[in-house]
Design a protein around this motif. Structure first.
Motif, short mmCIF file in Angstrom:
data_model
loop_
_atom_site.label_atom_id
_atom_site.label_comp_id
_atom_site.label_asym_id
_atom_site.label_seq_id
_atom_site.Cartn_x
_atom_site.Cartn_y
_atom_site.Cartn_z
N ALA A 105 0.81 -1.21 0.00
CA ALA A 105 0.00 0.00 0.00
C ALA A 105 0.84 1.27 0.00
CB ALA A 105 -0.94 -0.01 1.20
N LEU A 106 1.96 1.27 0.73
CA LEU A 106 2.79 2.47 0.84
C LEU A 106 3.95 2.49 -0.13
CD1 LEU A 106 3.03 2.76 4.75
CD2 LEU A 106 1.39 3.87 3.22
N ILE A 141 -1.58 -4.71 -2.49
CA ILE A 141 -1.18 -4.53 -3.90
C ILE A 141 -2.12 -3.57 -4.61
CG2 ILE A 141 -1.03 -5.70 -6.14
CD1 ILE A 141 1.34 -6.28 -4.36
N ALA A 142 -3.43 -3.80 -4.49
CA ALA A 142 -4.42 -2.95 -5.18
C ALA A 142 -4.40 -1.53 -4.63
CB ALA A 142 -5.81 -3.56 -5.04
N LEU A 189 0.01 -7.08 -11.10
CA LEU A 189 -0.26 -8.05 -10.02
C LEU A 189 -1.72 -7.98 -9.59
CD1 LEU A 189 2.94 -7.75 -7.79
CD2 LEU A 189 2.41 -9.45 -9.53
N SER A 190 -2.31 -6.79 -9.61
CA SER A 190 -3.74 -6.67 -9.31
C SER A 190 -4.56 -7.49 -10.30
CB SER A 190 -4.17 -5.19 -9.36
OG SER A 190 -3.52 -4.43 -8.38
N LEU A 191 -4.17 -7.44 -11.55
CA LEU A 191 -4.87 -8.21 -12.58
C LEU A 191 -4.73 -9.71 -12.31
CD1 LEU A 191 -6.48 -7.72 -15.19
CD2 LEU A 191 -4.35 -7.94 -16.46
N ALA A 192 -3.56 -10.14 -11.85
CA ALA A 192 -3.36 -11.56 -11.55
C ALA A 192 -4.27 -12.02 -10.42
CB ALA A 192 -1.89 -11.79 -11.16
N GLY A 193 -4.58 -11.11 -9.49
CA GLY A 193 -5.42 -11.47 -8.35
C GLY A 193 -6.88 -11.61 -8.68
N LEU A 194 -7.29 -11.22 -9.88
CA LEU A 194 -8.70 -11.31 -10.25
C LEU A 194 -9.22 -12.75 -10.24
CD1 LEU A 194 -9.32 -8.73 -13.13
CD2 LEU A 194 -10.39 -8.81 -10.88
#
Length: 416
Positions: free
Chosen positions: A25-26, A120-121, A162-167
């Motif tokens: 996040a940071l 990550i998001a 990586l956000s896309l991978a978490g979908l």
């Protein structure tokens, strides 16, 4: 009075999960943001390291990951020591060891997967919003945050990818499914926007490889229509970013093409692309002379200056201590032994995460995708930038790798 310790103050599992969330996040929205969560994990690792009876049980694959990181760092430290480069040059390779130390805490108290994906998001959205604010309202032509603009752009792109991978994980959830899907989709969009507003064009080389990895991982897991629709939307979104003038992407791409043509047709070596190509040309002249152990940083700089004086290469490359290519720079300074260690640190995780591609649960498969995409993206970034010459590159790769591997390994053990 009983001694106060981390487990007595807060649940170590909560401590681990919160640290992992803060790491993502940071990452880009605070000064040295990537260091906050990672410092907590390293401190937790030290707490376990000095209590041998609390050490977790590592598998052979766990040890392989740590050895791959340690080998690259050790060869780098040897170069620093042999050339007496000083503490400032030793700092970055030592941070790889910090990630290995953090592994002791992560395996002892594995973080929850929800905290990882949320971090990550959140980090991707924050990076995109801030970059857009700088570009649209502060009039900054190339957003940079608190770090080098290329680092900012490529790490923002990584967080989006990586956000896309978490979908895949989010789509299979029973609780709060739509909220998680929305969060990760926004993470993907803003991650790419963050990259676009920096004008860091080199990182976009990774996107075709990202699409291939996601297709391989999810092709027999998600609905075919949904999978191809997602990939199509990805391509449409990338095209839109290219065409919107405010992002500056089209301008940067056109400049790169022009500079490439000028280098080969007009021998212009003073442009951004021209200087890179000139540095690579100089490297290829030097590598064959010391192919095994390399020149070292000081050795390279001395030879580079000699070549400039003799007008073998253009004087403009004298402003740079690295040659803007991770693979060439490592080979030049630490020889083919160094190159092998770099490739091991990239390719070994790909090989180990590959077994999760056929997992029956979405959580394991999504982490396998993330674990493969991390080195794939870094290899792509490394084509035009020495990512590990910056603290952000060292910290993000090493800690992201051990975090993803820890959660992935725990899930595998539970299913077994």
């Amino acid at each position: 009075m009983n001694r106060l310790s981390i487990p007595a103050v807060i649940s170590p599992f909560t401590f681990s999960s919160v640290a992992v969330f803060l790491f993502g996040a940071l990452c880009l929205i605070a000064p040295s943001g990537y260091s906050w969560g990672s410092a907590l994990l390293a401190l937790g690792g030290l707490f376990i390291l000095f209590r041998k009876h609390q050490w977790p049980e590592f598998t052979r694959d766990d040890v392989k990951i740590m050895l791959a990181i340690g080998l690259f760092a050790t060869l780098w430290l040897l170069e620093v020591a042999l050339e007496s480069q000083g503490w400032s040059r030793a700092e970055r390779p030592l941070k790889f060891y910090a990630a290995i130390i953090a592994t002791f805490f992560l395996f002892k108290y594995p973080p929850k997967i929800e905290y990882f994906w949320a971090g990550i998001a959140t980090g991707a959205i924050g990076a995109g919003v801030w970059a857009a604010w700088q570009g649209l309202f502060e009039g900054i032509s190339r957003a940079r945050g608190f770090t080098h603009l290329i680092q900012y752009g490529n790490i923002s792109l990584l967080l989006g990818v990586l956000s896309l991978a978490g979908l895949g994980w989010a789509l299979q959830r029973e609780n709060n499914k739509h909220r998680w899907v929305a969060l990760l989709i926004f993470g993907f969009i803003f991650g790419l926007l963050g990259s676009a507003f920096t004008g860091a064009r080199g990182g976009w080389v990774a996107l075709p490889f990202v699409a291939v990895v996601l297709y391989i991982v999810y092709r027999d897991f998600l609905n075919k229509k949904l999978l191809f629709t997602s990939i199509g939307l990805l391509l449409i979104f990338i095209t839109a970013i290219y065409l919107i003038p405010a992002t500056g992407v089209q301008k940067r791409v056109n400049i790169a093409v022009t500079e490439l043509n000028n280098f080969y047709e007009k021998d212009v070596r003073t442009s951004s692309v021209g200087i890179r190509l000139e540095m690579w040309r100089a490297s290829f002249l030097l590598i064959p002379e010391k192919p095994i152990f390399g020149w070292g940083r000081k050795g390279y700089e001395a030879e580079r200056d000699r070549m400039i004086e003799e007008k073998i290469v253009h004087k403009n490359i004298g402003r740079f201590t690295s040659v803007h290519n991770e693979f060439i720079d490592t080979t030049l300074k630490r020889g083919f032994i160094g190159l092998i260690s770099l490739l091991m640190m990239y390719l070994l995780p790909v090989f180990l995460f590959k077994k999760g591609i056929r997992a029956t649960d979405a959580a394991t498969r999504s982490l396998a995708a993330a674990g493969i995409l991390l080195p794939v993206c870094f290899m792509s970034f490394g084509l035009t930038q020495v990512f590990f010459s910056h603290n952000s590159g060292v910290m993000v790769y090493s800690f992201m790798l051990v975090i993803i591997w820890t959660i992935f390994s725990r899930l595998e053990t539970e299913h077994d």
